[in-house]
Enzyme design. Structure first.
Site, short mmCIF file in Angstrom:
data_model
loop_
_atom_site.label_atom_id
_atom_site.label_comp_id
_atom_site.label_asym_id
_atom_site.label_seq_id
_atom_site.Cartn_x
_atom_site.Cartn_y
_atom_site.Cartn_z
N ASN A 68 0.85 -1.19 0.00
CA ASN A 68 0.00 0.00 0.00
C ASN A 68 0.89 1.25 0.00
O ASN A 68 1.71 1.44 0.91
CB ASN A 68 -0.89 -0.04 1.25
CG ASN A 68 -1.82 1.15 1.35
OD1 ASN A 68 -1.40 2.28 1.12
ND2 ASN A 68 -3.06 0.91 1.72
N ASP B 296 -0.07 4.45 0.02
CA ASP B 296 -0.74 5.68 0.50
C ASP B 296 0.21 6.64 1.20
O ASP B 296 0.15 7.85 1.02
CB ASP B 296 -1.83 5.33 1.51
CG ASP B 296 -3.02 4.63 0.90
OD1 ASP B 296 -3.07 4.49 -0.33
OD2 ASP B 296 -3.90 4.19 1.68
N HIS B 297 1.08 6.05 2.05
CA HIS B 297 1.85 6.96 2.92
C HIS B 297 3.07 7.55 2.24
O HIS B 297 3.70 8.46 2.79
CB HIS B 297 2.15 6.28 4.25
CG HIS B 297 0.87 6.01 4.99
ND1 HIS B 297 -0.02 7.02 5.29
CD2 HIS B 297 0.31 4.86 5.44
CE1 HIS B 297 -1.08 6.50 5.90
NE2 HIS B 297 -0.91 5.20 5.99
N ARG C 214 -9.18 8.14 -0.70
CA ARG C 214 -10.15 8.53 0.33
C ARG C 214 -11.00 9.69 -0.17
O ARG C 214 -10.56 10.50 -0.98
CB ARG C 214 -9.42 8.94 1.61
CG ARG C 214 -8.72 7.80 2.31
CD ARG C 214 -8.19 8.25 3.66
NE ARG C 214 -9.24 8.45 4.61
CZ ARG C 214 -9.54 7.59 5.60
NH1 ARG C 214 -8.84 6.50 5.76
NH2 ARG C 214 -10.53 7.84 6.41
N ARG D 185 -6.83 12.81 1.35
CA ARG D 185 -5.75 13.26 2.25
C ARG D 185 -4.37 12.78 1.82
O ARG D 185 -3.38 13.37 2.18
CB ARG D 185 -6.03 12.83 3.69
CG ARG D 185 -5.94 11.35 3.91
CD ARG D 185 -6.07 10.98 5.36
NE ARG D 185 -7.40 11.26 5.89
CZ ARG D 185 -7.89 10.70 6.99
NH1 ARG D 185 -7.13 9.88 7.69
NH2 ARG D 185 -9.10 10.97 7.42
N HIS D 186 -4.32 11.66 1.10
CA HIS D 186 -3.00 11.23 0.61
C HIS D 186 -3.04 10.97 -0.89
O HIS D 186 -2.61 11.80 -1.68
CB HIS D 186 -2.41 10.07 1.43
CG HIS D 186 -3.38 9.01 1.90
ND1 HIS D 186 -4.24 8.37 1.07
CD2 HIS D 186 -3.58 8.49 3.15
CE1 HIS D 186 -4.93 7.48 1.77
NE2 HIS D 186 -4.57 7.54 3.04
N THR E 98 -8.21 3.64 8.66
CA THR E 98 -9.42 2.81 8.68
C THR E 98 -9.48 2.07 10.01
O THR E 98 -8.60 1.27 10.30
CB THR E 98 -9.39 1.81 7.51
OG1 THR E 98 -8.97 2.51 6.34
CG2 THR E 98 -10.76 1.21 7.28
N GLU F 241 -11.12 -9.25 3.19
CA GLU F 241 -9.84 -8.89 3.79
C GLU F 241 -10.08 -8.78 5.29
O GLU F 241 -10.86 -7.93 5.74
CB GLU F 241 -9.30 -7.57 3.24
CG GLU F 241 -7.96 -7.22 3.90
CD GLU F 241 -7.31 -5.96 3.35
OE1 GLU F 241 -7.61 -5.57 2.20
OE2 GLU F 241 -6.49 -5.37 4.08
N HIS G 15 -3.62 -4.59 7.86
CA HIS G 15 -3.73 -3.45 8.76
C HIS G 15 -2.80 -3.63 9.97
O HIS G 15 -2.97 -4.57 10.74
CB HIS G 15 -5.15 -3.18 9.25
CG HIS G 15 -5.33 -1.76 9.67
ND1 HIS G 15 -5.76 -0.78 8.81
CD2 HIS G 15 -5.06 -1.14 10.83
CE1 HIS G 15 -5.79 0.38 9.44
NE2 HIS G 15 -5.36 0.19 10.68
N HIS H 32 1.89 1.04 6.01
CA HIS H 32 2.57 1.98 6.89
C HIS H 32 3.93 1.50 7.36
O HIS H 32 4.91 2.25 7.36
CB HIS H 32 1.67 2.32 8.09
CG HIS H 32 2.23 3.38 8.97
ND1 HIS H 32 2.98 3.09 10.08
CD2 HIS H 32 2.20 4.72 8.87
CE1 HIS H 32 3.38 4.22 10.64
NE2 HIS H 32 2.92 5.23 9.93
N1 PXP Z 1 -5.96 -2.96 4.34
C1 PXP Z 1 -6.88 -1.98 4.40
C2 PXP Z 1 -8.27 -2.29 3.99
C3 PXP Z 1 -6.52 -0.69 4.84
O1 PXP Z 1 -7.46 0.26 4.88
C4 PXP Z 1 -5.18 -0.44 5.17
C5 PXP Z 1 -4.78 0.94 5.59
O2 PXP Z 1 -4.96 1.81 4.54
C6 PXP Z 1 -4.26 -1.48 5.05
C7 PXP Z 1 -4.67 -2.74 4.66
C8 PXP Z 1 -2.80 -1.27 5.33
O3 PXP Z 1 -2.63 -0.99 6.68
P1 PXP Z 1 -1.20 -0.51 7.17
O4 PXP Z 1 -0.92 0.79 6.50
O5 PXP Z 1 -1.36 -0.40 8.65
O6 PXP Z 1 -0.21 -1.57 6.78
#
Ligand code: PXP
Length: 273
Positions: free
Chosen positions: A24, A26-27, A62, A66-67, A118, A168, A205, A228
């Protein structure tokens, strides 16, 4: 171009020998948005993750942007060489974006504007008709749908009932209580149930190199979404090394059936590794 080599979501719930790692990004965008500039670029990061062994790229567009931004998902949809997993809320706006960009997979997640991330799984008992309609709409666009849910039997059964191909499982509770216990048992039970119902099983997550082992060892879980901790670790060791570290931890746990040795795990991001 859409990848075709990695399309396990046919509902057959075969235990995957090699667990897929979707990174992921996003960050990476979070850091860019801190300055509203053009770096670091999550699309370039995605390519690097793929080169380092990621089986797929995940991004969450989102509602508050935001990202990840719209232009990012447009570019990801064009450039990802593995597969794109688009996380989104179940809204008309997001479904229309998915229909247009046609990612390999959409993972529907709950979204609250004030949350930091989330915070829980989808409440599948609320508006099941709306979820079922969204899943059918995505299926017509040839997109498989996964539902991000808490690891409980009711949510798993309801996910099957609304027509999801995959679930998931939210690993957040486990991630805050690593090492076993009820949270891990709940993940194991939910994974087994989901697979027995013909659902593909994913998880994610809060997973890190230190806590991923027991989750990787659950045979029914074929895909992990991790963001993350990889981006955090990348600050110290670089993105490719961070991807390889978590890939190694997953493979090791998969091979040893969960015999996960903390001594071999890397220090937390921030310590010299
Ligand atoms: N799965 C889902 C559905 C999420 O919303 C997120 C966070 O965006 C993740 C996985 C990844 O979580 P993390 O960033 O804590 O690894």
């Amino acid at each position: 171009m859409r990848a075709t080599h990695d399309t396990p979501g046919d509902g057959s719930a075969r235990p995957a020998a090699r667990q897929r790692l979707y990174v992921n990004v996003d960050h990476v965008a979070t850091v860019r948005q801190a300055r509203r500039t053009d770096e670091p670029d999550p699309v370039a990061a995605a390519a690097l993750c793929e080169d380092a062994g990621a089986d797929g790229i995940t991004a969450h567009l989102r509602e508050d942007r935001r990202h990840i931004q719209d232009a990012d998902v447009e570019r990801l949809a064009r450039s990802v060489r593995t597969v794109l997993n688009l996380e989104s809320a179940c809204t008309d706006e997001m479904l229309a974006i998915a229909e247009r960009l046609r990612p390999h997979q959409v993972t529907l997640v709950p979204e609250r504007r004030e949350e930091i991330t989330t915070e829980g799984g989808l409440d599948v008992s609320r508006e099941p008709e709306r979820l079922a309609a969204a899943i059918a709409r995505l299926r017509r666009a040839d997109i498989r749908t996964s539902l991000f849910i808490d690891p409980n039997p009711d949510a798993v059964r309801r996910s099957r009932d609304v027509g999801a191909v995959a679930v998931e499982l939210h690993t957040g509770t486990y991630a805050h209580h690593p090492g076993g216990g009820p949270a891990l048992a709940a993940l194991r039970d939910a994974a087994r149930l989901a697979a027995s119902l013909g659902l593909a099983v994913h998880a994610g997550h809060g997973l890190t190199v230190r806590n991923v082992g027991p989750v990787s060892a659950i045979p029914e879980i074929e895909e992990l979404n991790i963001g993350h901790s990889i981006v955090s670790r990348a600050i110290f060791v670089g993105l490719a090394a961070a991807v390889r570290e978590i890939r190694d931890a997953m493979d090791q746990a998969r091979e040893t059936g969960g015999e996960w040795r903390a001594a071999r795990a890397v220090p937390p991001a921030g310590e010299v590794g």
